[in-house]
Design an enzyme around this catalytic site. Sequence first.
Site, short mmCIF file in Angstrom:
data_model
loop_
_atom_site.label_atom_id
_atom_site.label_comp_id
_atom_site.label_asym_id
_atom_site.label_seq_id
_atom_site.Cartn_x
_atom_site.Cartn_y
_atom_site.Cartn_z
N ARG A 41 -94.79 38.92 74.75
CA ARG A 41 -95.95 39.30 73.94
C ARG A 41 -96.65 40.57 74.44
NH1 ARG A 41 -97.09 35.18 69.86
NH2 ARG A 41 -94.97 34.67 69.48
N GLU A 95 -104.31 36.35 72.60
CA GLU A 95 -103.19 37.09 72.03
C GLU A 95 -103.74 38.08 71.00
OE1 GLU A 95 -99.62 35.16 70.43
OE2 GLU A 95 -99.86 36.51 68.76
N CYS A 116 -101.71 33.16 65.72
CA CYS A 116 -102.11 32.44 66.93
C CYS A 116 -103.14 33.27 67.70
CB CYS A 116 -100.90 32.16 67.80
SG CYS A 116 -99.92 30.80 67.15
#
Length: 299
Positions: A173, A292, A223
């Site tokens: 990520r 995130e 998310c």
Amino acid sequence: MSFTEDIRGAINCRIAENEPMSAHTTLGVGGPADVWVEVETEADLATLMSLIHEAGMPWMVVGDGANLLVSEKGIRGVVIAPKGQFAEIVVDGLRIRSGAAARISAVADIAAENDLIGLEGVGTVPGSVGGAIVMNAGTHRGYIDAVTESVSTITEDGRQVLLTKEDCGFTYRGSRFQTDHSFIIASVVFAMQPGDGAASRKHLEEVRRHRADTQPPGRSAGCFFKNPGTSAGKLIELSGCKGWREGGAIVSETHANFIMNTGNATASDLYALAERVRAAVREKQGIELEYEVRLAGEW
Ligand code: EPU
């Protein structure tokens, strides 16, 4: 001449002052960008960047705004939105060149149509190619870095620089572009493999259906937190946060890692709720969740 007039005189673009960011993010919140510029070609982007550099203005790029929480105070400086040429997708043998503003799902669909495989993992994630590169987006089936060959960029002072995959510093990520803001992603070359396009399409459809079944529709940024080894959604649910509210923000009952705008949430509602969730997970599970979603603007 003002800065915006300079830009208008130099390139062909849509430019606006005090543009509300709520119109350009999937969460639908966020105050004004001082200057908003929609730029259509790499040449114009290079010119724009040299003007911004000369003026010493802060800047940032927004793709689909699918992973962005912008504060109510908005964003100081220039927000650049790549459009036009930046949305083009071209297949060339085993390679696909895609502009940064194309949807990653559209690239995966075109790959499948051409019997090219390798983007099944990321082709089900919402957002633009540029955003997917910045986030190294993907699923358990694979991340975008696996098929990325090179990334064509414009530097902050208006030069064109080609980066190899290694130059991009991909991690889970993450990528170099999250901390090194000297490059803007213009286009990406994906090195694909020949394969069964029908099977690829079937996989894309299945995962999209699974996502539609397990993730809530509505205004979200996907998310909210990174997975700390295990599903953040599961940890949030175990901490009893499902259904928690703060103003117009809610922790989704369907997937607890989705912090949603029910319609009238402010950026502060969403942020306050996210912080309450983090505190609960810290207290009950002893785990510190990391965002995130990218926080942008003045907080
Ligand atoms: N689960 C719960 N409660 C929840 C959510 C999930 O118990 O509220 C459980 C599920 O039942 C399942 C497990 O946790 O047993 C894993 O759930 P899921 O398959 O939804 O995967 P995830 O780890 O929660 C990741 C990605 C998602 C991606 C899905 C599916 C991260 C932070 N999340 O979620 O990505 O869509 O896998 O591939 O890596 C995004 O990037 O915005 C995103 C949502």
